[in-house]
Design a protein around this motif. Structure first.
Motif, short mmCIF file in Angstrom:
data_model
loop_
_atom_site.label_atom_id
_atom_site.label_comp_id
_atom_site.label_asym_id
_atom_site.label_seq_id
_atom_site.Cartn_x
_atom_site.Cartn_y
_atom_site.Cartn_z
N ASP A 144 34.95 2.99 25.97
CA ASP A 144 34.07 3.48 27.05
C ASP A 144 33.25 2.34 27.64
O ASP A 144 33.10 2.25 28.87
CB ASP A 144 33.13 4.58 26.52
N ALA A 145 32.75 1.47 26.75
CA ALA A 145 31.94 0.33 27.22
C ALA A 145 32.81 -0.62 28.06
O ALA A 145 32.36 -1.16 29.08
CB ALA A 145 31.34 -0.41 26.03
N ALA A 146 34.05 -0.79 27.63
CA ALA A 146 34.95 -1.69 28.36
C ALA A 146 35.23 -1.16 29.77
O ALA A 146 35.16 -1.91 30.75
CB ALA A 146 36.25 -1.87 27.58
N VAL A 147 35.51 0.13 29.86
CA VAL A 147 35.80 0.73 31.18
C VAL A 147 34.54 0.71 32.05
O VAL A 147 34.60 0.41 33.25
CB VAL A 147 36.37 2.17 31.02
N ALA A 148 33.38 0.98 31.42
CA ALA A 148 32.12 0.96 32.19
C ALA A 148 31.84 -0.44 32.73
O ALA A 148 31.37 -0.60 33.87
CB ALA A 148 30.96 1.44 31.31
N ALA A 149 32.15 -1.45 31.93
CA ALA A 149 31.92 -2.84 32.38
C ALA A 149 32.80 -3.14 33.59
O ALA A 149 32.35 -3.76 34.57
CB ALA A 149 32.22 -3.80 31.24
N ALA A 150 34.04 -2.70 33.54
CA ALA A 150 34.96 -2.91 34.67
C ALA A 150 34.46 -2.15 35.90
O ALA A 150 34.44 -2.68 37.02
CB ALA A 150 36.37 -2.47 34.30
N GLN A 151 34.03 -0.90 35.65
CA GLN A 151 33.57 -0.06 36.77
C GLN A 151 32.38 -0.70 37.48
O GLN A 151 32.30 -0.69 38.71
CB GLN A 151 33.19 1.33 36.24
N SER A 152 31.46 -1.30 36.70
CA SER A 152 30.27 -1.85 37.36
C SER A 152 30.63 -3.07 38.22
O SER A 152 30.02 -3.29 39.26
CB SER A 152 29.14 -2.13 36.36
N VAL A 153 31.65 -3.82 37.81
CA VAL A 153 32.09 -4.94 38.67
C VAL A 153 32.70 -4.38 39.96
O VAL A 153 32.41 -4.86 41.07
CB VAL A 153 33.12 -5.84 37.92
N LEU A 154 33.50 -3.33 39.82
CA LEU A 154 34.14 -2.73 41.01
C LEU A 154 33.09 -2.13 41.94
O LEU A 154 33.20 -2.23 43.17
CB LEU A 154 35.15 -1.67 40.58
N ASP A 155 32.06 -1.51 41.35
CA ASP A 155 30.99 -0.90 42.16
C ASP A 155 30.25 -1.93 43.00
O ASP A 155 29.69 -1.59 44.04
CB ASP A 155 29.97 -0.18 41.26
N GLY A 156 30.28 -3.18 42.54
CA GLY A 156 29.54 -4.23 43.25
C GLY A 156 30.27 -4.79 44.46
O GLY A 156 29.76 -5.67 45.14
N GLU A 157 31.48 -4.31 44.73
CA GLU A 157 32.25 -4.84 45.87
C GLU A 157 32.59 -3.71 46.84
O GLU A 157 33.48 -2.90 46.57
CB GLU A 157 33.54 -5.50 45.34
N SER A 158 31.86 -3.67 47.95
CA SER A 158 32.05 -2.54 48.87
C SER A 158 33.30 -2.72 49.72
O SER A 158 33.78 -1.77 50.34
CB SER A 158 30.82 -2.38 49.76
N ALA A 159 33.86 -3.92 49.77
CA ALA A 159 35.01 -4.16 50.64
C ALA A 159 36.33 -3.68 50.03
O ALA A 159 37.38 -3.82 50.66
CB ALA A 159 35.10 -5.64 50.99
N ILE A 160 36.29 -3.15 48.82
CA ILE A 160 37.53 -2.59 48.28
C ILE A 160 37.41 -1.07 48.12
O ILE A 160 36.33 -0.54 47.88
CB ILE A 160 37.94 -3.23 46.92
N GLU A 161 38.54 -0.43 48.28
CA GLU A 161 38.58 1.03 48.15
C GLU A 161 39.34 1.33 46.86
O GLU A 161 40.57 1.21 46.81
CB GLU A 161 39.32 1.59 49.37
N LEU A 162 38.57 1.68 45.82
CA LEU A 162 39.18 1.88 44.50
C LEU A 162 40.05 3.14 44.50
O LEU A 162 39.63 4.18 44.99
CB LEU A 162 38.07 2.02 43.45
N ASP A 163 41.25 3.01 43.98
CA ASP A 163 42.11 4.19 43.81
C ASP A 163 41.91 4.73 42.39
O ASP A 163 41.52 5.88 42.21
CB ASP A 163 43.58 3.81 44.08
N TYR A 164 42.16 3.90 41.38
CA TYR A 164 41.87 4.35 40.01
C TYR A 164 41.53 3.18 39.12
O TYR A 164 41.96 2.04 39.35
CB TYR A 164 43.04 5.15 39.42
N LEU A 165 40.74 3.50 38.11
CA LEU A 165 40.48 2.60 36.98
C LEU A 165 40.68 3.48 35.77
O LEU A 165 40.09 4.55 35.69
CB LEU A 165 39.05 2.06 37.03
N ALA A 166 41.58 3.09 34.86
CA ALA A 166 41.88 3.99 33.75
C ALA A 166 42.32 3.18 32.54
O ALA A 166 42.81 2.06 32.66
CB ALA A 166 43.00 4.94 34.16
N ALA A 167 42.10 3.79 31.38
CA ALA A 167 42.54 3.17 30.13
C ALA A 167 43.63 4.05 29.54
O ALA A 167 43.45 5.26 29.40
CB ALA A 167 41.36 3.07 29.17
N VAL A 168 44.78 3.45 29.22
CA VAL A 168 45.89 4.24 28.68
C VAL A 168 46.44 3.63 27.40
O VAL A 168 46.32 2.43 27.16
CB VAL A 168 47.06 4.39 29.70
#
Ligand code: AMP
Length: 286
Positions: free
Chosen positions: A224-248
Motif C-alpha cells: 500500500d505504501a509503495a502504491v501510495a508513493a507512486a500515486q503521489s508522484v503522479l498527482d504532482g504532474e498535471s500534464a499527464i492523464e492517468l489511466d491506471y496505477l495498479a499492483a498485480v
C-alpha cells in the motif's frame, strides 16, 4: 527481408539446414515479434534471442487487429528500411515484414484467439479487443515461423503474461522468454510511441518512471505504501492523464491485497498529450 509467408518459411528451413551443416544437431529458431520503428529495446530483445538459439527471425508487422477504431494505427511510426538496416548490422537477415493482405487475405479473420478475463483488465479495459488481436497475430506468427523460442519484452507486461498463458492453454510448442525493460538514461522506458512526444511532453512522461521508482523506494514499507508513493508522484504532474496505477501478482495478473508479500508488478498507464504510454516495475515486497 520478405513480406511473403511462403518465402520466410523456406528461408527458415534453409537456415536450419545451414546450421545443421555447421554441426549444430537441432538448431533452435528464435522469433522476436515487433511492430517495427525499432529502438534499443527491440535490439536488446534481438541480442537476447541470439544467446538463446541459432536462427533469429524478427517479424515487423503493425497488426491492424490489435488497434481500436480511435487508436493510432494510421500514424504508428513505420521505418521499415531503417529497421532492416539496423537488423542487418546485427547480422539478422531473416526479417518477416508482411502486408496486412498477406496476413489477412480475406480482409478480416474468421477465427480469433480470445484472451479471456485477464485480457479485459488494465490495457484490455482501455483497449477492448486489443489482446484478442495481439494473441491472434502472435498465434499466426508462431504457425508461420514455428519457432522453438519466442522473445517478448517486459515493457508490455500484460502481453507477456497473456502470451505465456496462451502457449500453455493451447499447448503451443514454444518457450516464451521475457526481457527486462530497456530505458533511456533519464529512466523513460523506450517505446516506438516516444517519437510522438514533444520535448515538453517527454519531460512530463518521465513522471511514469519516477512514480515507479518511488514505489520501489517504498517497497520495504509494504504494497500500500509503495502504491501510495507512486500515486503521489503522479498527482504532482498535471500534464499527464492517468489511466491506471495498479499492483498485480505476476503469476495471475490479479490484484494483490494489503498484506501481500513477494514479487509484485506495479503497472502504470497514462496519456501524455495524445500519446498513451505504459510502464511497470517489479517490486519485492516483504
Ligand atoms: P512493439 O514493437 O512495441 O510491439 O514491441 C515489440 C517487442 O519489443 C515487445 O515484446 C515489447 O515488449 C518489446 N519492447 C518494446 N519496448 C521495449 C523496451 N523498452 N524494453 C524491452 N522490451 C521492449
Amino acid at each position: 527481408m520478405t513480406d511473403s509467408i511462403t518465402t520466410i518459411r523456406a528461408r527458415i528451413q534453409d537456415a536450419r539446414r545451414e546450421a545443421e551443416a555447421r554441426g549444430i544437431s537441432s538448431p533452435k529458431v528464435v522469433l522476436v515479434p515487433t511492430m517495427g520503428a525499432l529502438h534499443d529495446g527491440h535490439l536488446t530483445l534481438v541480442d537476447h534471442a541470439r544467446t538463446l538459439g541459432d536462427v533469429v527471425v524478427v517479424s515487423i508487422f503493425v497488426n491492424p487487429l490489435q488497434f481500436g477504431p480511435n487508436e493510432d494505427l494510421s500514424t504508428y511510426p513505420r521505418t521499415l528500411d531503417v529497421d532492416v538496416a539496423k537488423l542487418a548490422e546485427r547480422d539478422v537477415h531473416l526479417v518477416f515484414a508482411p502486408t496486412a493482405a498477406e496476413m489477412y487475405p480475406d480482409g478480416n479473420v474468421g477465427t480469433r484467439v480470445v484472451a479471456g478475463e485477464a485480457g479485459t483488465t488494465f490495457e484490455g479495459r482501455t483497449r477492448p479487443g486489443h489482446f484478442d488481436g495481439m494473441l491472434t497475430v502472435v498465434s499466426k506468427l508462431f504457425h508461420i515461423v514455428s519457432p522453438d523460442i519466442a522473445v517478448f519484452g517486459e515493457k508490455d507486461r500484460q502481453q507477456l503474461f497473456l502470451v505465456k498463458r496462451m502457449v500453455r492453454d493451447l499447448n503451443i510448442p514454444v518457450e516464451v522468454h521475457g526481457v527486462p525493460i530497456v530505458r533511456a538514461e533519464d529512466g523513460l522506458a523506450l517505446s516506438s510511441r516516444n517519437a510522438f512526444l514533444s520535448d515538453e511532453e517527454r519531460q512530463s512522461a518521465l513522471t511514469l518512471s519516477r512514480a515507479l521508482e518511488a514505489a520501489v523506494a517504498a517497497e520495504a514499507r509494504g504494497i500500500d505504501a509503495a502504491v501510495a508513493a507512486a500515486q503521489s508522484v503522479l498527482d504532482g504532474e498535471s500534464a499527464i492523464e492517468l489511466d491506471y496505477l495498479a499492483a498485480v501478482n505476476p503469476d495471475t495478473f490479479g490484484p494483490v491485497d494489503s498484506g501481500y508479500t513477494g514479487a509484485v508488478v506495479v503497472l502504470v498507464a497514462a496519456k501524455v498529450g495524445s500519446t498513451r504510454l505504459i510502464d511497470n516495475r517489479t517490486l519485492a515486497v516483504s
